[in-house]
Design a protein around this motif. Structure first.
Motif, PDB file in Angstrom:
ATOM      1  N   THR A 166       0.828  -1.205   0.000  1.00 16.84           N
ATOM      2  CA  THR A 166       0.000   0.000   0.000  1.00 16.84           C
ATOM      3  C   THR A 166       0.861   1.253   0.000  1.00 16.84           C
ATOM      4  OG1 THR A 166      -1.849  -1.085   1.117  1.00 16.84           O
ATOM      5  CG2 THR A 166      -1.721   1.300   1.323  1.00 16.84           C
ATOM      6  N   LEU A 167       1.923   1.252   0.785  1.00 14.61           N
ATOM      7  CA  LEU A 167       2.826   2.403   0.812  1.00 14.61           C
ATOM      8  C   LEU A 167       3.497   2.608  -0.539  1.00 14.61           C
ATOM      9  CD1 LEU A 167       4.540   1.903   4.299  1.00 14.61           C
ATOM     10  CD2 LEU A 167       2.570   3.340   3.735  1.00 14.61           C
ATOM     11  N   LEU A 168       3.850   1.518  -1.199  1.00 13.33           N
ATOM     12  CA  LEU A 168       4.473   1.615  -2.522  1.00 13.33           C
ATOM     13  C   LEU A 168       3.495   2.167  -3.552  1.00 13.33           C
ATOM     14  CD1 LEU A 168       6.419  -1.766  -2.519  1.00 13.33           C
ATOM     15  CD2 LEU A 168       7.443   0.523  -2.474  1.00 13.33           C
ATOM     16  N   GLU A 196       8.934   6.069 -14.775  1.00 12.72           N
ATOM     17  CA  GLU A 196       9.642   4.794 -14.575  1.00 12.72           C
ATOM     18  C   GLU A 196       9.630   4.385 -13.106  1.00 12.72           C
ATOM     19  OE1 GLU A 196      10.656   2.797 -16.792  1.00 12.72           O
ATOM     20  OE2 GLU A 196      10.775   3.981 -18.644  1.00 12.72           O
ATOM     21  N   LEU A 197       9.867   5.351 -12.226  1.00 14.54           N
ATOM     22  CA  LEU A 197       9.834   5.052 -10.795  1.00 14.54           C
ATOM     23  C   LEU A 197       8.431   4.641 -10.363  1.00 14.54           C
ATOM     24  CD1 LEU A 197      12.052   7.936  -9.322  1.00 14.54           C
ATOM     25  CD2 LEU A 197      12.626   5.498  -9.471  1.00 14.54           C
ATOM     26  N   ALA A 198       7.426   5.322 -10.896  1.00 11.78           N
ATOM     27  CA  ALA A 198       6.037   4.994 -10.570  1.00 11.78           C
ATOM     28  C   ALA A 198       5.704   3.570 -11.006  1.00 11.78           C
ATOM     29  CB  ALA A 198       5.086   5.981 -11.235  1.00 11.78           C
ATOM     30  N   ALA A 199       6.158   3.207 -12.197  1.00 11.86           N
ATOM     31  CA  ALA A 199       5.900   1.850 -12.701  1.00 11.86           C
ATOM     32  C   ALA A 199       6.631   0.812 -11.855  1.00 11.86           C
ATOM     33  CB  ALA A 199       6.337   1.748 -14.164  1.00 11.86           C
ATOM     34  N   ALA A 200       7.855   1.135 -11.429  1.00 12.84           N
ATOM     35  CA  ALA A 200       8.631   0.196 -10.617  1.00 12.84           C
ATOM     36  C   ALA A 200       7.973  -0.035  -9.270  1.00 12.84           C
ATOM     37  CB  ALA A 200      10.046   0.723 -10.427  1.00 12.84           C
ATOM     38  N   LEU A 256       2.520  -4.912  -6.763  1.00 13.00           N
ATOM     39  CA  LEU A 256       1.703  -5.948  -7.378  1.00 13.00           C
ATOM     40  C   LEU A 256       2.330  -7.325  -7.201  1.00 13.00           C
ATOM     41  CD1 LEU A 256      -0.818  -6.579  -9.046  1.00 13.00           C
ATOM     42  CD2 LEU A 256       0.514  -6.099 -11.112  1.00 13.00           C
ATOM     43  N   GLU A 257       3.622  -7.404  -7.400  1.00 14.81           N
ATOM     44  CA  GLU A 257       4.319  -8.680  -7.249  1.00 14.81           C
ATOM     45  C   GLU A 257       4.198  -9.207  -5.815  1.00 14.81           C
ATOM     46  OE1 GLU A 257       8.847 -10.526  -7.784  1.00 14.81           O
ATOM     47  OE2 GLU A 257       8.344  -8.558  -8.599  1.00 14.81           O
ATOM     48  N   MET A 258       4.344  -8.333  -4.838  1.00 13.44           N
ATOM     49  CA  MET A 258       4.224  -8.738  -3.447  1.00 13.44           C
ATOM     50  C   MET A 258       2.820  -9.252  -3.143  1.00 13.44           C
ATOM     51  SD  MET A 258       6.315  -5.613  -1.609  1.00 13.44           S
ATOM     52  CE  MET A 258       6.085  -6.264   0.052  1.00 13.44           C
TER      53      MET A 258
END
Length: 273
Positions: free
Chosen positions: A175-177, A191-195, A201-203
């Motif tokens: 959630t923080l990410l 790019e940072l937003a996508a990362a 999402l992966e987590m």
């Protein structure tokens, strides 16, 4: 007893809420409140139950009701001199004020709350990640993305340090990410937003049971879609938005603003003209 009868639905409602199934959690909390109130006064309802119910109502966009229950939880916690619960209830109230765009009231409450938290909790407690994140969301809502990103960075850093020290806050990191991703996107840091969205999402995908629905997972797909859209990767973005709709419709409802937004963004651009 009534307390024992109420314990199971409260536990199940909390489980549903943590799993991102707010519609089901709301019904279960309502059932628990009704059991607590049966043939008794309002004081029979636990202030913790009132606080948790307020959080679910806010997630569902029912802000007036959320404010009412959070206020009741705050009053009851203060009466019982439960300073931890009082802080949690007041933080929930500040969130509702932010959602209702009553920014001055949200600022006042956060300013009052922070010194109380610092008096009660050790400096590196993971609760300060939540506080920093809420400050960031307030800045974002007021149109100050640079300030929002500073607080989002602080929130992620606090949470990651707490996780490394064995803190109970790993589940909050996605959630923080996502929140940091939104601030980065507002500043053009695509790019940072996508990362950050991809990491969140992966987590969540690794911890969500296959076939189950979660609003948190749905919001992660929505965050990923927004970042991919900004990068010009339109088909991948629409795929993420469709996945968001599938997760959000059953957990937040078909008329929730996040569900509506995801559904609109999932449509081809020609259909939105």
């Amino acid at each position: 007893t009534g307390v024992q009868t109420c314990a199971l639905p409260i536990y199940w409602a909390l489980t549903l809420s943590y799993a991102g199934r707010q519609l089901e959690a709301e019904r279960t909390y309502r059932h628990a409140i009704d059991i607590s109130r049966a043939n008794q006064t309002e004081d029979a309802v636990s202030p913790v139950l009132l606080y948790n119910y307020a959080g679910v109502l806010r997630e569902l966009g029912r802000f007036s009701e959320a404010s009412d229950y959070a206020e009741r939880a705050s009053v009851r916690a203060q009466r019982a001199d439960d300073q931890i619960l009082l802080g949690q209830a007041d933080l929930q109230r500040a969130r509702v004020y932010r959602d209702q765009r009553e920014f001055a009231r949200a600022h006042l409450l956060l300013a009052d709350l922070e010194p109380r938290m610092r008096h009660l909790l050790p400096p590196k407690h993971y609760a300060f990640a939540s506080l920093a994140s809420d400050k960031g969301l307030l800045a974002q809502a007021e149109g100050h993305p640079a300030t929002a990103l500073q607080f989002a960075d602080e929130a992620v850093a606090i949470d990651e340090v707490s996780i490394a020290r064995g803190g109970q806050c790993a589940a909050y990191l996605p959630t923080l990410l996502m929140r940091r991703s939104a601030a980065e996107l507002a500043l053009g840091k695509r790019e940072l937003a996508a990362a950050d969205a991809g990491r969140a999402l992966e987590m969540l995908q690794s911890t969500t049971t296959t076939g189950s629905s979660s609003s948190t997972l749905g919001r992660a797909y929505l965050a990923q879609g927004r970042a991919l859209q900004a990068l010009g990767r339109r088909e991948e973005a629409r795929k993420a938005f469709r996945a968001a709709v599938a997760q959000l419709e059953g957990t937040l409802g078909v008329n929730h603003p996040d569900t509506i937004l995801a559904r609109q963004l999932a449509e081809p651009e020609s259909a939105r003209l």
